[in-house]
Design a protein around this motif. Structure first.
Motif, PDB file in Angstrom:
ATOM      1  N   LEU A 139       0.846  -1.197   0.000  1.00 22.74           N
ATOM      2  CA  LEU A 139       0.000   0.000   0.000  1.00 22.74           C
ATOM      3  C   LEU A 139       0.886   1.253   0.000  1.00 22.74           C
ATOM      4  CD1 LEU A 139      -3.063   0.867   0.299  1.00 22.74           C
ATOM      5  CD2 LEU A 139      -2.479   1.358   2.677  1.00 22.74           C
ATOM      6  N   ASP A 336       0.563   2.587  10.294  1.00 17.59           N
ATOM      7  CA  ASP A 336       0.372   1.730  11.467  1.00 17.59           C
ATOM      8  C   ASP A 336       1.178   2.308  12.644  1.00 17.59           C
ATOM      9  OD1 ASP A 336      -0.982  -1.315  11.279  1.00 17.59           O
ATOM     10  OD2 ASP A 336       0.006  -0.831  13.147  1.00 17.59           O
ATOM     11  N   HIS A 374      -4.194  -0.474  10.638  1.00 17.23           N
ATOM     12  CA  HIS A 374      -4.337  -1.481   9.593  1.00 17.23           C
ATOM     13  C   HIS A 374      -4.834  -2.828  10.091  1.00 17.23           C
ATOM     14  CE1 HIS A 374      -2.244   0.719   6.304  1.00 17.23           C
ATOM     15  NE2 HIS A 374      -1.595   1.294   7.310  1.00 17.23           N
ATOM     16  N   ASN A 481      -8.554   1.813   1.148  1.00 15.74           N
ATOM     17  CA  ASN A 481      -7.328   1.586   0.375  1.00 15.74           C
ATOM     18  C   ASN A 481      -7.573   1.641  -1.124  1.00 15.74           C
ATOM     19  OD1 ASN A 481      -5.787  -0.909   2.603  1.00 15.74           O
ATOM     20  ND2 ASN A 481      -5.836   1.301   2.676  1.00 15.74           N
ATOM     21  N   GLY A 672      -7.695  -5.519   2.661  1.00 21.43           N
ATOM     22  CA  GLY A 672      -7.315  -6.309   1.505  1.00 21.43           C
ATOM     23  C   GLY A 672      -7.061  -5.345   0.372  1.00 21.43           C
TER      24      GLY A 672
END
Ligand code: CR6
Length: 840
Positions: A139, A336, A374, A481, A672
């Motif tokens: 990501l 994160d 996350h 995302n 995901g």
């Protein structure tokens, strides 16, 4: 690489053109020059690696003008900059992507061809930097691509691990790990910048003193100092002049460290301490969604955070801006909690090193940071034993105590003396040992907190971060995302990209919503035909690759049913395996049964210390060994496990898949992102209402998505009511047959012990409700098989509609949202500067 250099075309290029020229002639000459002058090779002894390096330098030379102009423009305009702090960047191979973003892919392909070389074969030589585990690191890479493409001034900061994610091989169907050696042949894309090295203190103690103004100050006396050296890589935008920077830190021992004084001529000791320093950036921790509470991991996190913040302050000052302007110059996204110690470190830099008043420093800190969560998995939430934290970062622990004291006063003021709430929200956990809670620190020190899909953000607010939501509702936002269509379509599915170009024009890679124009062609026979043919061609290509990598021959006309991702119990590869065994048993019971021929494709790594995940891999390979060879099956089922899943190996898989397995237990997959890559490339999803699946289904339409399983709420309710997995086993004959077949040792050479831990776990705990979802999954798969076989026209239609409706899931959309709602950063377009005018 097979070579036969075309020596017939005399090259008449001037030396000065070599660096910049874009004509075919110039490219060839520049490539040969780099082979000669950089690699020191003539074509007769050059290896495939030499060609790769020469080509990479030729491409890099054509990026530097963009890169330097970008840096200069940002400095000159004091551009507000989005900083992405991440312990992982899973960039994937650069060469192909840089060619695509430069718009030079076809030209270089031709240049190589004219030299008797093959661009794709040269690209295959690249060792990708595997500096991440999975979704979170990838990501970060997609976001860098989008930020550059959207001309957003940005900087990515991370760690230059010498060894990235391990290489996966198989022995007797079990995963074995080999060290990744991505730097073995050198890295042509990075530039080492020792002039911007910084020192990072670790360990030791603090001392209080009163300064000349009578103020109490603290001095941190470390017991070791390491040097962080930045390595910069240019990150090109797609067909724009922007080239941002990814700056990764390598740990070394400080030259200034006086080993003689410290070690009294102890040369061994001096060299040893050099080795100890370098350990910090040695290796990536191979865990995904799981905390590894090791001292070295905390050192890594602090190391890159401290390097990066010191670097930002240097940049700020080099522009002549005062420290108070930090939050205007930079907005810092915490990927994160891995970099969450940045909150304490910025406070320390401001208060101790720059003698700023606490309140002002705190205001600056809160304004600067935003935090992305996350995962909801409790085992992934970082908490550091307090003694460990304090022994490494004694000053930071003091600062965290002070932040906590002020914060808990604020909680008391709002909620009264609710001791349980205070205990839950404290930055320090005090029940069953004392721990520093990094998520709590991140929430308190940030002005924005986001989850990575709508469902995930809602669950965060209801569960893990409920107390923080009640205190700071205004901080919470969702940012679903996204993935970059440049790598995941233009580069990896060129055939489909071309077909799309021909029908809706070429703007879609940067305006992915335009894919909706494909809906107009969903009933156009010619278009449908080409769509089908392209999928088939991609499947044939993957078929050849599978045979090369595994020795297994698969049928490209079978349904490619694909699950590629980290191996984790919550992702439920074991459920997929149960389905395969179900089909196998049906064939054994009735060899003439009509079933849809399927190729089950798996790929993914298990964390080396995650026993159950490794056992799941063994189960899949063991089932494959039986099913692939049993004559009763008559090749109607094939199971392949493609080794060493990484970005490089994933790129040919998405475009070749028919069915995308997104079957996690609802409520466990934060978002995901693989799910997006599949649908974008026209494969249909079988999935639960989890993570971004929910939004994908909303976009593509429920009728174009194969839904099964419990909802997150149902999972919670089932568990609350006392879930008893063995009842599902006892009441479902087919499930019982499948489980019993595994238990009997059928897939393990008669040995009944091998899979016992897995089966016992399913029957007794089954934390991820595999058995409860089994029947729903099997029914759904039966339906999938029917549609694929009996209603091919409808399948094709669904495939086209899936791709056409995936516009939302571009990482450009996600980055635009971050810019607008969290970062408040605007694009800055770059004009290429004249070299002669590029003076500071
Ligand atoms: N493992 C989530 O599990 C999500 C990515 C990126 C994960 C996954 O669902 O798509 O982050 N979480 O947001 C963590 O790594 C903690 C992942 O990659």
């Amino acid at each position: 690489v097979e070579t036969s250099f075309a020596r017939n075309s005399p090259l008449s290029v001037q030396v000065e053109d070599d660096r910049t020229g874009l004509s075919l002639e110039t490219l060839k000459r520049a490539f040969l020059d780099n082979l000669f002058y950089v690699q020191g090779k003539s074509p007769d002894i050059a290896t495939a690696k030499d060609y790769y390096m020469a080509l990479a330098y030729t491409v890099r030379d054509r990026m530097l003008h963009h890169w330097l102009s970008t840096g200069q423009t940002y400095r000159r305009t004091h551009a507000r900059t989005a900083v992405y702090l991440s312990a992982e960047f899973l960039m994937g191979p650069y060469l192909g992507n840089n060619l695509i973003n430069l718009g030079l892919y076809d030209l270089f392909e031709q240049a190589m061809e004219e030299l008797g070389l093959n661009l794709k074969e040269i690209m295959d030589q690249e060792q990708e930097p595997g500096l991440g585990n999975g979704g979170l690191g990838r990501l970060a890479a997609c976001y860098l691509d989008s930020m550059a493409t959207l001309e957003i001034p940005s900087l990515g900061y991370g760690i230059r691990y010498e060894f990235g994610i391990f290489e996966q091989a198989f022995h007797d169907g079990w995963q074995v790990e080999k060290t990744d050696q991505w730097l073995r042949w050198g890295n042509p894309w990075e530039v080492r910048r020792p002039e911007w090295a910084v020192h990072v203190k670790i360990g030791g103690h603090t001392e209080g003193y009163t300064d000349h103004q009578g103020r109490y100050q603290v001095n941190w006396v470390p017991d070791k100092v390491v040097r962080g050296i930045p390595y910069d890589t240019p990150i090109l935008g797609y067909q724009v002049n922007t080239a941002n920077t990814l700056r990764l830190w390598r740990a070394e021992s400080p030259e200034s460290f006086d080993f003689d004084a410290f070690n009294r001529g102890d040369y061994y000791g001096a060299v040893n301490s050099k080795i100890i320093s370098e350990n910090i950036s040695k290796v990536l921790y191979p865990n995904d969604d799981k905390l590894e509470g090791k001292q070295l991991r905390l050192e890594q996190e602090f190391f890159f955070v401290s390097c990066s913040l010191q670097d930002m302050i240097r940049l700020l000052m080099s522009e002549g801006l005062p420290l108070e302007q930090f939050p205007e110059k930079f907005t810092v996204q915490l990927n994160d909690t891995h970099p969450a110690v940045a909150i304490a470190e910025l406070m320390r830099l401001l208060v101790d090193d720059h003698e700023m008043a606490w309140d002002l420093a705190w205001e600056i800190t809160q304004k600067s940071f935003a935090y992305t969560n996350h995962t909801l998995l409790p085992e992934a939430l970082e908490r550091w034993p307090m003694y460990l934290f304090g022994s490494l970062l004694p000053r930071h622990l003091e600062i965290i105590f002070e932040i906590n004291r002020i914060f808990l006063d604020q909680v008391r003021l709002k909620f009264g003396p609710d001791n349980e709430r205070i205990a839950r929200m404290s930055l320090i956990e005090e029940t069953g040992g004392r721990y520093v809670r990094m998520a709590n620190l991140a929430c308190v020190g940030s002005h924005a907190i986001n989850g990575v899909a709508e469902l995930h953000t809602e669950l965060l607010k209801e569960t893990v971060l409920k107390d923080f939501y009640e205190l700071f509702p205004e901080k919470f936002v969702n940012k679903t995302n996204g993935v970059t269509p440049r790598r995941w379509m233009v580069l990896s599915n060129p055939r489909l990209a071309k077909l799309i170009d021909q029908h809706i024009g070429t703007a879609w890679p940067t305006q992915l919503d335009q894919l909706s124009k494909l809906e107009a062609y969903v009933d156009d026979p010619a278009f449908r035909n080409e769509w089908r043919e392209i999928k088939q061609a991609n499947k044939r290509f993957l078929t050849a690759r599978i045979e090369r990598l595994t020795g297994i021959k698969v049928n490209p006309d079978s349904m490619f049913d694909v699950q590629i991702k980290r191996i984790h119990e919550y992702k439920r590869q074991q459920l997929n395996a149960l389905h395969i065994i179900t089909l196998y048993r049906r064939l054994k019971q009735n060899p003439d049964l009509e079933i849809t021929p399927r190729t089950f494709i798996f790929a993914g790594k298990a964390a080396p210390g995650y026993f159950m995940a490794k056992l799941i891999i063994k189960l899949i390979t063991a089932v494959g060994d039986i099913v692939n060879r049993d004559p009763v099956v008559r090749d109607r089922l094939k199971v392949v496990f493609i080794p060493n899943y990484n970005v490089t190996n994933s790129q040919p898989i998405y475009p070749a898949s028919d069915l995308s397995e997104q079957i996690s237990t609802a409520g466990f997959e934060a978002s995901g992102t693989g799910n997006m890559k599949f649908a974008l490339n026209g494969s249909l999803t079988i999935g639960t209402l989890d993570g971004a699946n929910v939004e994908i289904r909303e976009e593509v339409g429920a009728e174009n998505f194969f839904l099964f399983g419990m909802t997150a709420d149902e999972v919670t309710a089932l568990k609350a009511s006392g879930y008893q997995p063995w009842q599902y086993y006892e009441e479902n004959a087919e499930l019982k047959g499948v489980i019993d077949l595994i238990s009997s040792g059928f897939f393990s050479g008669g040995d009944t012990e091998t899979f016992k831990p897995l089966i016992d776990n399913l029957l007794q705990q089954d934390r991820f409700t595999v058995l409860a979802d089994y029947q729903s999954y099997i029914d759904c798969q039966d339906h999938v098989g029917k549609v694929y076989q009996q209603d091919q026209e409808n399948w094709l239609r669904m495939s086209i509609l899936n791709a056409a409706r995936m516009g939302k899931f571009s990482s450009d959309r996600a980055v635009r949202e971050y810019c607008k709602e969290i970062w408040h950063v605007d694009p800055v377009s770059i004009e290429l500067q004249e070299y002669s005018k590029m003076v500071a």
